[in-house]
Design a protein around this motif. Structure first.
Motif, PDB file in Angstrom:
ATOM      1  N   PHE A  88       0.817  -1.018  -0.044  1.00 48.22           N
ATOM      2  CA  PHE A  88      -0.078  -0.022   0.000  1.00 48.22           C
ATOM      3  C   PHE A  88       0.760   1.280  -0.040  1.00 48.22           C
ATOM      4  CE2 PHE A  88      -4.177  -1.992   0.783  1.00 48.22           C
ATOM      5  CZ  PHE A  88      -3.872  -2.925   1.504  1.00 48.22           C
ATOM      6  N   GLY A 102      -3.977   4.002  -0.103  1.00 50.01           N
ATOM      7  CA  GLY A 102      -4.336   3.654  -1.857  1.00 50.01           C
ATOM      8  C   GLY A 102      -5.237   2.310  -1.437  1.00 50.01           C
ATOM      9  N   GLU A 103      -5.381   1.507  -2.511  1.00 51.19           N
ATOM     10  CA  GLU A 103      -6.333   0.266  -2.313  1.00 51.19           C
ATOM     11  C   GLU A 103      -5.300  -0.898  -2.549  1.00 51.19           C
ATOM     12  OE1 GLU A 103     -10.189   2.107  -4.439  1.00 51.19           O
ATOM     13  OE2 GLU A 103      -9.207   0.435  -5.652  1.00 51.19           O
TER      14      GLU A 103
ATOM     15  N   TYR B  35      -8.327   2.875  11.310  1.00 52.90           N
ATOM     16  CA  TYR B  35      -8.675   2.615  10.217  1.00 52.90           C
ATOM     17  C   TYR B  35      -9.520   1.426   9.835  1.00 52.90           C
ATOM     18  CZ  TYR B  35      -4.977   5.888   8.447  1.00 52.90           C
ATOM     19  OH  TYR B  35      -3.927   6.746   8.390  1.00 52.90           O
ATOM     20  N   GLN B  37     -10.601  -1.621   7.378  1.00 51.80           N
ATOM     21  CA  GLN B  37     -10.195  -2.108   5.893  1.00 51.80           C
ATOM     22  C   GLN B  37     -11.015  -3.204   5.342  1.00 51.80           C
ATOM     23  OE1 GLN B  37      -6.601  -4.692   6.184  1.00 51.80           O
ATOM     24  NE2 GLN B  37      -6.181  -4.106   3.791  1.00 51.80           N
ATOM     25  N   MET B  41     -10.958  -2.101  -0.959  1.00 53.94           N
ATOM     26  CA  MET B  41     -11.078  -0.481  -0.846  1.00 53.94           C
ATOM     27  C   MET B  41     -10.241  -0.006  -0.032  1.00 53.94           C
ATOM     28  SD  MET B  41     -15.189  -0.181   0.146  1.00 53.94           S
ATOM     29  CE  MET B  41     -15.126   1.663  -0.438  1.00 53.94           C
ATOM     30  N   GLY B  42      -9.008  -0.736   0.322  1.00 57.38           N
ATOM     31  CA  GLY B  42      -7.805  -0.573   0.991  1.00 57.38           C
ATOM     32  C   GLY B  42      -8.325  -0.027   2.351  1.00 57.38           C
ATOM     33  N   LEU B  43      -7.761   0.948   2.971  1.00 56.77           N
ATOM     34  CA  LEU B  43      -7.818   1.427   4.363  1.00 56.77           C
ATOM     35  C   LEU B  43      -8.539   2.806   4.435  1.00 56.77           C
ATOM     36  CD1 LEU B  43      -5.006  -0.503   4.711  1.00 56.77           C
ATOM     37  CD2 LEU B  43      -5.224   0.495   7.135  1.00 56.77           C
ATOM     38  N   ARG B  44      -9.442   2.825   5.123  1.00 59.87           N
ATOM     39  CA  ARG B  44     -10.181   4.258   5.093  1.00 59.87           C
ATOM     40  C   ARG B  44      -9.999   4.848   6.660  1.00 59.87           C
ATOM     41  NH1 ARG B  44     -15.944   3.251   2.802  1.00 59.87           N
ATOM     42  NH2 ARG B  44     -15.522   1.225   3.881  1.00 59.87           N
ATOM     43  N   PHE B  90      -8.070  -1.385  12.234  1.00 57.23           N
ATOM     44  CA  PHE B  90      -6.545  -1.053  12.770  1.00 57.23           C
ATOM     45  C   PHE B  90      -6.597   0.108  13.409  1.00 57.23           C
ATOM     46  CE2 PHE B  90      -4.555  -4.972  10.827  1.00 57.23           C
ATOM     47  CZ  PHE B  90      -5.456  -4.870   9.724  1.00 57.23           C
ATOM     48  N   PHE B 107       1.490  -0.257  13.265  1.00 61.57           N
ATOM     49  CA  PHE B 107       0.030  -0.630  13.032  1.00 61.57           C
ATOM     50  C   PHE B 107      -0.041  -1.832  14.170  1.00 61.57           C
ATOM     51  CE2 PHE B 107      -2.551   0.756   9.699  1.00 61.57           C
ATOM     52  CZ  PHE B 107      -1.537   1.522   9.073  1.00 61.57           C
ATOM     53  N   GLY B 108      -1.347  -1.659  14.906  1.00 68.09           N
ATOM     54  CA  GLY B 108      -1.693  -3.008  15.502  1.00 68.09           C
ATOM     55  C   GLY B 108      -2.221  -4.144  14.609  1.00 68.09           C
ATOM     56  N   SER B 109      -2.309  -5.352  15.110  1.00 65.98           N
ATOM     57  CA  SER B 109      -2.636  -6.594  14.580  1.00 65.98           C
ATOM     58  C   SER B 109      -3.916  -6.730  14.169  1.00 65.98           C
ATOM     59  CB  SER B 109      -2.259  -7.598  15.364  1.00 65.98           C
ATOM     60  OG  SER B 109      -3.184  -7.776  16.641  1.00 65.98           O
ATOM     61  N   ARG B 112     -10.975  -8.071  14.185  1.00 67.27           N
ATOM     62  CA  ARG B 112     -12.067  -8.366  12.985  1.00 67.27           C
ATOM     63  C   ARG B 112     -13.382  -8.567  13.712  1.00 67.27           C
ATOM     64  NH1 ARG B 112     -10.685 -10.699   8.126  1.00 67.27           N
ATOM     65  NH2 ARG B 112      -8.539 -11.045   8.848  1.00 67.27           N
TER      66      ARG B 112
END
Lengths: 111, 116
Positions: A88, A102-103, B35, B37, B41-44, B90, B107-109, B112
């Motif tokens: 990413f 990004g995706e 975020y 995931q 869509m990736g991470l938002r 995340f 980042f954390g793990s 879910r």
């Protein structure tokens, strides 16, 4: 909307080959970062390139940044099966503190 | 050095339930973010914080609340869970630098979450 777009969405290569992934972004940035994510895991920071830098190296990684085209590329040389992961790009805009992703590109390195 | 710790790792909620996703870091990082995931869509970015007592909204803040009472902790609260909130969440943290730009995020793990 996503700040970054990555190309290709998926890439499959043989061990030993080079892998190139591209990223485009929309607004002015402070820096651009690349991350790797192995399946089912969190993201791991690979490399950061600042807006006043054009190229950066770290081991087998080479990142370029073209601010005039609002694009970046990540090159992994001499790929290994262990490089199989999603990659990413993430950009930090000059205004604000947010990091926008990004995706991703799914890289598969076949042994 | 534990880094970023997220709990729980897995959670199933019923629609309408509320819960808090915990995030803690022991690196004295000023910046923290949440975020989500989703496939394709990736991470938002949901919410982020640039220091204790300061939070701001990201791209997809609706249905989520955050607070930052200490540097170490940045919990994410789901007010009334909906199936659309099924995702992997995340938490990430980073140092703040005086020069231009951040260090990379740690980042954390992940958590879910499934909402049924």
């Amino acid at each position: 909307s996503q700040q970054g777009e990555e190309d290709p969405q998926a890439l499959s290569i043989q061990e030993g080959e080079n892998a190139t992934m591209n990223c485009s972004y929309k607004t002015s940035i402070n820096n651009l970062q690349w991350y790797r994510q192995n399946s089912g895991r969190g993201l791991v920071h690979l490399i950061l390139i600042r807006s006043n830098e054009r190229e950066k190296h770290s081991g087998r990684l080479r990142v370029t940044l073209d601010t005039s085209k609002k694009s970046s590329s990540l090159l992994i040389t001499a790929s290994r099966a262990a490089d199989t992961a999603s990659y990413f790009c993430a950009s930090r805009q000059t205004s604000g503190s947010r990091l926008t992703f990004g995706e991703g590109t799914q890289l598969t390195v076949n042994p | 050095n534990a880094g970023v710790t997220q709990t729980p790792k897995f959670q199933v909620l019923k629609t309408g339930q509320s819960m808090t996703l915990q995030c803690a870091q022991d690196m004295n990082h000023e910046y923290m973010s949440w975020y989500r995931q989703d496939p394709g869509m990736g991470l938002r970015l949901i919410h982020y914080s640039v220091g204790a007592g300061i939070t701001d909204q990201g791209e997809v803040p609706n249905g989520y609340n955050v607070s930052r009472s200490t540097t170490e902790d940045f919990p994410l609260r789901l007010l009334s869970a909906a199936p659309s909130q099924t995702s992997v969440y995340f938490c990430a943290s980073s140092m703040k630098t005086r020069d231009r730009g951040l260090y990379g995020y740690t980042f954390g793990s992940g958590t879910r979450l499934t909402v049924v």
